[in-house]
Design an enzyme around this catalytic site. Structure first.
Site, PDB file in Angstrom:
ATOM      1  N   ASN A 245       0.815  -1.216   0.000  1.00  0.00           N
ATOM      2  CA  ASN A 245       0.000   0.000   0.000  1.00  0.00           C
ATOM      3  C   ASN A 245       0.850   1.268   0.000  1.00  0.00           C
ATOM      4  O   ASN A 245       0.508   2.264   0.626  1.00  0.00           O
ATOM      5  CB  ASN A 245      -0.982  -0.013   1.180  1.00  0.00           C
ATOM      6  CG  ASN A 245      -2.082   1.042   1.089  1.00  0.00           C
ATOM      7  OD1 ASN A 245      -2.551   1.528   2.116  1.00  0.00           O
ATOM      8  ND2 ASN A 245      -2.513   1.408  -0.100  1.00  0.00           N
TER       9      ASN A 245
ATOM     10  N   CYS B 210       2.697   1.958  -3.276  1.00  0.00           N
ATOM     11  CA  CYS B 210       2.943   2.288  -4.686  1.00  0.00           C
ATOM     12  C   CYS B 210       1.685   2.138  -5.539  1.00  0.00           C
ATOM     13  O   CYS B 210       1.030   3.120  -5.869  1.00  0.00           O
ATOM     14  CB  CYS B 210       4.062   1.420  -5.275  1.00  0.00           C
ATOM     15  SG  CYS B 210       5.723   1.823  -4.688  1.00  0.00           S
ATOM     16  N   ARG B 211       1.350   0.901  -5.878  1.00  0.00           N
ATOM     17  CA  ARG B 211       0.279   0.666  -6.846  1.00  0.00           C
ATOM     18  C   ARG B 211      -1.109   1.044  -6.346  1.00  0.00           C
ATOM     19  O   ARG B 211      -1.848   1.752  -7.040  1.00  0.00           O
ATOM     20  CB  ARG B 211       0.281  -0.805  -7.287  1.00  0.00           C
ATOM     21  CG  ARG B 211       1.556  -1.201  -8.010  1.00  0.00           C
ATOM     22  CD  ARG B 211       1.616  -2.686  -8.278  1.00  0.00           C
ATOM     23  NE  ARG B 211       1.771  -3.430  -7.021  1.00  0.00           N
ATOM     24  CZ  ARG B 211       1.706  -4.752  -6.928  1.00  0.00           C
ATOM     25  NH1 ARG B 211       1.462  -5.482  -8.001  1.00  0.00           N
ATOM     26  NH2 ARG B 211       1.872  -5.357  -5.768  1.00  0.00           N
ATOM     27  N   SER B 212      -1.498   0.570  -5.175  1.00  0.00           N
ATOM     28  CA  SER B 212      -2.869   0.851  -4.720  1.00  0.00           C
ATOM     29  C   SER B 212      -3.092   2.324  -4.367  1.00  0.00           C
ATOM     30  O   SER B 212      -4.152   2.860  -4.714  1.00  0.00           O
ATOM     31  CB  SER B 212      -3.285  -0.077  -3.584  1.00  0.00           C
ATOM     32  OG  SER B 212      -2.429  -0.026  -2.491  1.00  0.00           O
TER      33      SER B 212
ATOM     34  N   ASP C  65       4.876  -4.356  -9.868  1.00  0.00           N
ATOM     35  CA  ASP C  65       5.174  -3.539  -8.686  1.00  0.00           C
ATOM     36  C   ASP C  65       6.395  -2.659  -8.954  1.00  0.00           C
ATOM     37  O   ASP C  65       7.523  -3.152  -9.018  1.00  0.00           O
ATOM     38  CB  ASP C  65       5.429  -4.448  -7.489  1.00  0.00           C
ATOM     39  CG  ASP C  65       5.475  -3.683  -6.179  1.00  0.00           C
ATOM     40  OD1 ASP C  65       5.664  -2.445  -6.191  1.00  0.00           O
ATOM     41  OD2 ASP C  65       5.330  -4.338  -5.129  1.00  0.00           O
TER      42      ASP C  65
END
Length: 147
Positions: free
Chosen positions: A12, A14-16, A120
């Protein structure tokens, strides 16, 4: 109709949070949050290089803070979206008996990209590539929700 969407990745950071930031900007009439399947970064802001990449696209992620996904999230959201198959498996392992909240991959909403997950960028270092894929998928998600 307003939908409640949760974006989930590993940590939680980077991507989300990037998906949440893009979704907030492009679909402000819906509500969203993000979480990680692991709690390593709980309370921390998104990773600096992801914040920089997002900022270069006009997205401010600085107010977001990492938190860990919990079974209670199944009851708080209408749709839970994971970034890769491992995230999906970890999410599903916490599903309460009888709960039917849909869980989908973000890339399901961007079939034109040919991607089957969002890599990621914490490991690949390709923050812009991840954001390109996230933006395409969020556009597809927004269209799907607003039908």
């Amino acid at each position: 109709m307003t939908h409640r969407i949760l974006f989930v990745c590993l940590g939680n950071i980077c991507r989300s949070p990037a998906a949440e930031g893009v979704f907030r900007a492009r679909a402000p009439h819906h509500s969203s949050d993000s979480a990680g399947t692991m709690g390593w970064h709980a309370g921390n802001p998104p990773y600096g290089p992801m914040q920089s990449a997002a900022r270069s696209r006009g997205l401010d992620l600085s107010d977001l803070r990492a938190r860990q996904f919990t079974a209670a999230d199944f009851n708080r959201f209408d749709l839970i979206i994971g970034m890769d198959d491992t995230n999906i498996a970890d999410i599903e392992s916490l599903r309460p008996p009888g709960n039917e909240t849909p869980v989908r991959l973000l890339t399901d909403f961007a079939p034109e990209t040919g991607a089957n997950h969002v890599p990621d960028p914490y490991y690949t270092r390709d923050f812009d590539g991840a954001l390109d894929l996230i933006e395409a998928a969020i556009d597809g998600l927004s269209s799907h929700l607003d039908r």
